[in-house]
Design an enzyme around this catalytic site. Structure first.
Site, PDB file in Angstrom:
ATOM      1  N   ARG A 147       0.853  -1.179   0.000  1.00  0.00           N
ATOM      2  CA  ARG A 147       0.000   0.000   0.000  1.00  0.00           C
ATOM      3  C   ARG A 147       0.893   1.234   0.000  1.00  0.00           C
ATOM      4  O   ARG A 147       1.893   1.283   0.721  1.00  0.00           O
ATOM      5  CB  ARG A 147      -0.895  -0.008   1.249  1.00  0.00           C
ATOM      6  CG  ARG A 147      -1.931   1.087   1.240  1.00  0.00           C
ATOM      7  CD  ARG A 147      -2.773   1.091   2.500  1.00  0.00           C
ATOM      8  NE  ARG A 147      -2.213   1.976   3.513  1.00  0.00           N
ATOM      9  CZ  ARG A 147      -2.891   2.440   4.559  1.00  0.00           C
ATOM     10  NH1 ARG A 147      -4.162   2.098   4.738  1.00  0.00           N
ATOM     11  NH2 ARG A 147      -2.318   3.230   5.449  1.00  0.00           N
ATOM     12  N   TYR A 159      -2.761  11.481   7.217  1.00  0.00           N
ATOM     13  CA  TYR A 159      -3.166  10.148   7.655  1.00  0.00           C
ATOM     14  C   TYR A 159      -2.445   9.064   6.839  1.00  0.00           C
ATOM     15  O   TYR A 159      -2.354   9.160   5.611  1.00  0.00           O
ATOM     16  CB  TYR A 159      -4.685   9.968   7.470  1.00  0.00           C
ATOM     17  CG  TYR A 159      -5.040   8.545   7.254  1.00  0.00           C
ATOM     18  CD1 TYR A 159      -5.111   7.665   8.330  1.00  0.00           C
ATOM     19  CD2 TYR A 159      -5.224   8.035   5.973  1.00  0.00           C
ATOM     20  CE1 TYR A 159      -5.363   6.329   8.135  1.00  0.00           C
ATOM     21  CE2 TYR A 159      -5.484   6.698   5.768  1.00  0.00           C
ATOM     22  CZ  TYR A 159      -5.545   5.852   6.853  1.00  0.00           C
ATOM     23  OH  TYR A 159      -5.781   4.522   6.647  1.00  0.00           O
ATOM     24  N   ASP A 223      -5.248   3.884  -0.098  1.00  0.00           N
ATOM     25  CA  ASP A 223      -6.417   4.118   0.749  1.00  0.00           C
ATOM     26  C   ASP A 223      -6.758   5.603   0.732  1.00  0.00           C
ATOM     27  O   ASP A 223      -5.936   6.441   1.121  1.00  0.00           O
ATOM     28  CB  ASP A 223      -6.071   3.667   2.186  1.00  0.00           C
ATOM     29  CG  ASP A 223      -7.277   3.628   3.110  1.00  0.00           C
ATOM     30  OD1 ASP A 223      -8.341   4.143   2.732  1.00  0.00           O
ATOM     31  OD2 ASP A 223      -7.128   3.076   4.222  1.00  0.00           O
ATOM     32  N   HIS A 225      -9.398   6.790   2.345  1.00  0.00           N
ATOM     33  CA  HIS A 225      -9.986   7.019   3.651  1.00  0.00           C
ATOM     34  C   HIS A 225     -11.236   7.894   3.654  1.00  0.00           C
ATOM     35  O   HIS A 225     -11.359   8.836   4.447  1.00  0.00           O
ATOM     36  CB  HIS A 225      -8.939   7.558   4.625  1.00  0.00           C
ATOM     37  CG  HIS A 225      -8.947   6.750   5.888  1.00  0.00           C
ATOM     38  ND1 HIS A 225      -9.846   6.992   6.889  1.00  0.00           N
ATOM     39  CD2 HIS A 225      -8.223   5.682   6.274  1.00  0.00           C
ATOM     40  CE1 HIS A 225      -9.650   6.100   7.842  1.00  0.00           C
ATOM     41  NE2 HIS A 225      -8.683   5.288   7.490  1.00  0.00           N
ATOM     42  N   GLU A 249      -9.033   2.129  -2.107  1.00  0.00           N
ATOM     43  CA  GLU A 249      -9.870   1.788  -0.946  1.00  0.00           C
ATOM     44  C   GLU A 249     -10.637   2.995  -0.411  1.00  0.00           C
ATOM     45  O   GLU A 249     -10.091   4.102  -0.360  1.00  0.00           O
ATOM     46  CB  GLU A 249      -8.922   1.255   0.143  1.00  0.00           C
ATOM     47  CG  GLU A 249      -9.572   0.952   1.461  1.00  0.00           C
ATOM     48  CD  GLU A 249      -8.519   0.550   2.503  1.00  0.00           C
ATOM     49  OE1 GLU A 249      -7.396   0.145   2.114  1.00  0.00           O
ATOM     50  OE2 GLU A 249      -8.823   0.669   3.701  1.00  0.00           O
ATOM     51  N   GLU A 275     -14.229  -1.508   5.832  1.00  0.00           N
ATOM     52  CA  GLU A 275     -13.605  -1.660   7.151  1.00  0.00           C
ATOM     53  C   GLU A 275     -14.473  -1.070   8.265  1.00  0.00           C
ATOM     54  O   GLU A 275     -14.330  -1.465   9.413  1.00  0.00           O
ATOM     55  CB  GLU A 275     -12.180  -1.089   7.182  1.00  0.00           C
ATOM     56  CG  GLU A 275     -12.112   0.405   7.038  1.00  0.00           C
ATOM     57  CD  GLU A 275     -10.682   0.945   7.040  1.00  0.00           C
ATOM     58  OE1 GLU A 275      -9.842   0.414   6.308  1.00  0.00           O
ATOM     59  OE2 GLU A 275     -10.420   1.903   7.785  1.00  0.00           O
ATOM     60  N   ARG A 296     -13.689  -5.365   2.807  1.00  0.00           N
ATOM     61  CA  ARG A 296     -12.679  -5.034   3.807  1.00  0.00           C
ATOM     62  C   ARG A 296     -13.040  -5.459   5.235  1.00  0.00           C
ATOM     63  O   ARG A 296     -12.234  -5.303   6.148  1.00  0.00           O
ATOM     64  CB  ARG A 296     -12.470  -3.506   3.799  1.00  0.00           C
ATOM     65  CG  ARG A 296     -11.873  -2.983   2.524  1.00  0.00           C
ATOM     66  CD  ARG A 296     -10.382  -3.192   2.492  1.00  0.00           C
ATOM     67  NE  ARG A 296      -9.707  -2.361   3.465  1.00  0.00           N
ATOM     68  CZ  ARG A 296      -8.643  -2.741   4.165  1.00  0.00           C
ATOM     69  NH1 ARG A 296      -8.138  -3.950   4.023  1.00  0.00           N
ATOM     70  NH2 ARG A 296      -8.074  -1.907   5.018  1.00  0.00           N
ATOM     71  N   GLU A 352      -4.627  -7.477   4.674  1.00  0.00           N
ATOM     72  CA  GLU A 352      -3.768  -6.372   5.130  1.00  0.00           C
ATOM     73  C   GLU A 352      -2.943  -6.849   6.330  1.00  0.00           C
ATOM     74  O   GLU A 352      -3.444  -7.557   7.193  1.00  0.00           O
ATOM     75  CB  GLU A 352      -4.651  -5.196   5.551  1.00  0.00           C
ATOM     76  CG  GLU A 352      -3.878  -3.981   6.032  1.00  0.00           C
ATOM     77  CD  GLU A 352      -4.806  -2.821   6.412  1.00  0.00           C
ATOM     78  OE1 GLU A 352      -6.024  -3.047   6.602  1.00  0.00           O
ATOM     79  OE2 GLU A 352      -4.308  -1.690   6.504  1.00  0.00           O
ATOM     80  N   TRP A 415     -12.882  11.401   7.390  1.00  0.00           N
ATOM     81  CA  TRP A 415     -11.639  10.611   7.289  1.00  0.00           C
ATOM     82  C   TRP A 415     -11.921   9.196   7.705  1.00  0.00           C
ATOM     83  O   TRP A 415     -12.959   8.944   8.301  1.00  0.00           O
ATOM     84  CB  TRP A 415     -10.519  11.225   8.134  1.00  0.00           C
ATOM     85  CG  TRP A 415     -10.350  10.626   9.482  1.00  0.00           C
ATOM     86  CD1 TRP A 415     -11.021  10.971  10.614  1.00  0.00           C
ATOM     87  CD2 TRP A 415      -9.467   9.575   9.858  1.00  0.00           C
ATOM     88  NE1 TRP A 415     -10.619  10.218  11.647  1.00  0.00           N
ATOM     89  CE2 TRP A 415      -9.660   9.345  11.233  1.00  0.00           C
ATOM     90  CE3 TRP A 415      -8.511   8.799   9.169  1.00  0.00           C
ATOM     91  CZ2 TRP A 415      -8.958   8.378  11.929  1.00  0.00           C
ATOM     92  CZ3 TRP A 415      -7.820   7.834   9.868  1.00  0.00           C
ATOM     93  CH2 TRP A 415      -8.035   7.638  11.232  1.00  0.00           C
TER      94      TRP A 415
HETATM   95  C1  GCO Z   1      -6.512   0.675   7.072  1.00  0.00           C
HETATM   96  C2  GCO Z   1      -7.267   1.626   7.910  1.00  0.00           C
HETATM   97  C3  GCO Z   1      -6.663   1.976   9.244  1.00  0.00           C
HETATM   98  C4  GCO Z   1      -7.709   2.696  10.064  1.00  0.00           C
HETATM   99  C5  GCO Z   1      -7.634   2.299  11.476  1.00  0.00           C
HETATM  100  C6  GCO Z   1      -8.699   2.955  12.307  1.00  0.00           C
HETATM  101  O1  GCO Z   1      -6.840   0.604   5.894  1.00  0.00           O
HETATM  102  O2  GCO Z   1      -5.673  -0.013   7.604  1.00  0.00           O
HETATM  103  O3  GCO Z   1      -7.817   2.662   7.197  1.00  0.00           O
HETATM  104  O4  GCO Z   1      -5.475   2.657   9.175  1.00  0.00           O
HETATM  105  O5  GCO Z   1      -7.571   4.059   9.963  1.00  0.00           O
HETATM  106  O6  GCO Z   1      -7.773   0.921  11.563  1.00  0.00           O
HETATM  107  O7  GCO Z   1      -8.740   2.376  13.546  1.00  0.00           O
HETATM  108 MG    MG Z   2      -8.432   1.750   5.312  1.00  0.00          MG
END
Ligand code: GCO
Ligand code: MG
Length: 415
Positions: A147, A159, A223, A225, A249, A275, A296, A352, A415
């Protein structure tokens, strides 16, 4: 196999984890991960006050019935706190059933379908030279998919970028230079600045540079986000097409998944999402309209192994694959559960993998191995993870928060 005790364990070896431990009258112990990053104690309260009293005396073999009882029986369904708690119960029950059978858990899920679960690691850097170092470091560690996250000119810490100043200060210094840890131990969240136009201008050049340096074969992921509007997401997907991403993602906020129709109309870059989803219903439209390519959801936030298996089966009808969330806030218990499921299902895609700190690995002794870029679950009965209370007691809980994201005018952004 009656449940005689249900303990909610909180420890903080580098970062906070909540673990459920069930013990049966025949002396078996099962573990479940109940960690919800930045909101850990809400799950502790949900479990302790409302779930533990219902578990005592129950037959630990009745996994499906217990899941339905906790999910439907509460009337108030879904949501991250509820589902993290139910996930932990479900996982601990599967751990118990497999230990009772004397088999590694994946044998109860249909047996092995592959030699291991291919992973992707997190490379990041404030600029290209730092990013390239991080990619090289991951390749040396054995990762075969990576990634890519970078700093953006004009913005401070971003981030997902490990080398930004605030990431280096994070998680008590246990975060390695290359492993971004978004939750900081502090009285209030860190605030970061965001500029979508600058991001959209910058990313195609980053992927072009990475392809030029590392060649066409390496699977690359990114990602976003949840930060983009549908049309911005479509633009990003299209601008990255020449660089052949494995996936893009979380391009848009998770609440309104229908907007992915718009994104799909404009780009063939594969999309991953989920996620922050909690249930199979969150995926219905996305699967049936074929709007995504990878799922995810981790075991820990989708309600456990029982419903996640159902989500993957549903996804398989549409040739959609798994791409399970695996940052360090998924504990070694949650990671092991994902791997037992991942090695068994027909439509595994990728897993991941962010390495846990040495302190975390000391508290959770896991039999998972990392071989040739793949994670392989333990052959021990159950999940293959043991929790060490003595070591855990050295690491006390400390409040930690994920950062808050603001646009340059000061308003709060996704985010
Ligand atoms: C990822 C995620 C994480 C999240 C985190 C939040 O793709 O791994 O986006 O970085 O931000 O798990 O708790
Ligand atoms: Mg993520």
């Amino acid at each position: 196999m009656q449940i005689i005790s249900a303990e909610v364990l909180v420890s903080s070896p580098g970062r906070n984890f909540v673990t459920l431990r069930l013990t049966t009258d025949d002396g078996l112990v099962g573990l479940g991960d109940a960690t919800l990053n930045g909101r850990e104690l809400a799950v502790v309260a949900y479990l302790t006050e409302h779930v533990v009293p219902l578990l005592l005396g129950r037959d630990a073999h009745r996994i499906e019935d217990t899941w339905q009882y906790l999910y439907r029986g509460a009337y108030w369904r879904r949501g991250p706190v509820t589902m993290a708690a139910i996930s932990a119960v479900d996982t601990a029950l599967w751990d118990l059933k497999a230990r009772a059978a004397g088999l590694p858990l994946y044998q109860l899920l249909g047996g092995r379908s592959r030699v291991g679960c291919l992973t992707y690691g997190h490379a990041s850097g404030a600029d290209l030279p730092e990013l390239f170092d991080s990619v090289r470091d991951h390749l040396e560690q054995g990762f075969r998919a990576i990634r890519i996250q970078t700093g953006i000119p004009g913005l401070g810490s971003v981030y997902g970028v490990a080398s930004s100043a605030n990431a280096a200060a994070g998680a008590d210094g246990v975060t390695s230079r290359y492993d971004h840890e978004p939750a900081r131990r502090s009285a209030a969240p860190v605030e970061e600045a965001w500029d979508t136009r600058a991001y959209l201008r910058h990313m195609p050049g980053v992927f072009e540079a990475v392809r030029n340096e590392f060649g066409p074969e390496l699977p690359l992921l990114h990602d976003a986000h949840h930060r983009l509007t549908p049309i911005q997401a479509a633009k990003l997907g299209r601008s990255l097409e020449p660089f052949d991403l494995f996936w893009l993602e979380d391009v848009t906020p998770a609440e309104n998944t229908a907007v992915l129709r718009r994104v799909r109309e404009h780009t063939t870059t594969p999309l991953a999402i989920g996620e922050v989803f909690n249930t199979i219903w969150d995926y219905r439209e996305l699967f049936e309209e074929q709007l995504v390519d990878y799922v995810r959801s981790p075991v820990t936030h989708a309600g456990g192994i029982t419903p996640l298996r159902r989500i993957f089966d549903y996804a398989s009808v549409y040739q959609i694959k798994s791409g399970v969330h695996g940052p360090t806030d998924i504990s070694p218990v949650g990671l092991a559960a994902s791997l037992h499921l991942g090695i068994a299902i027909p439509n595994f895609g990728i897993q991941e993998y962010m390495r846990h700190s040495a302190a975390t690995d000391e508290v959770f002794r896991s039999g998972v191995t990392f071989v040739d870029g793949m994670l392989v679950p333990s052959e021990e009965p159950g999940l293959g993870v043991e929790y060490d209370d003595d070591v855990a007691s050295r690491y006390e809980y400390a409040a930690a928060y994920l950062p808050v994201n603001r646009l340059l005018d000061g308003s709060v952004h996704d985010w």
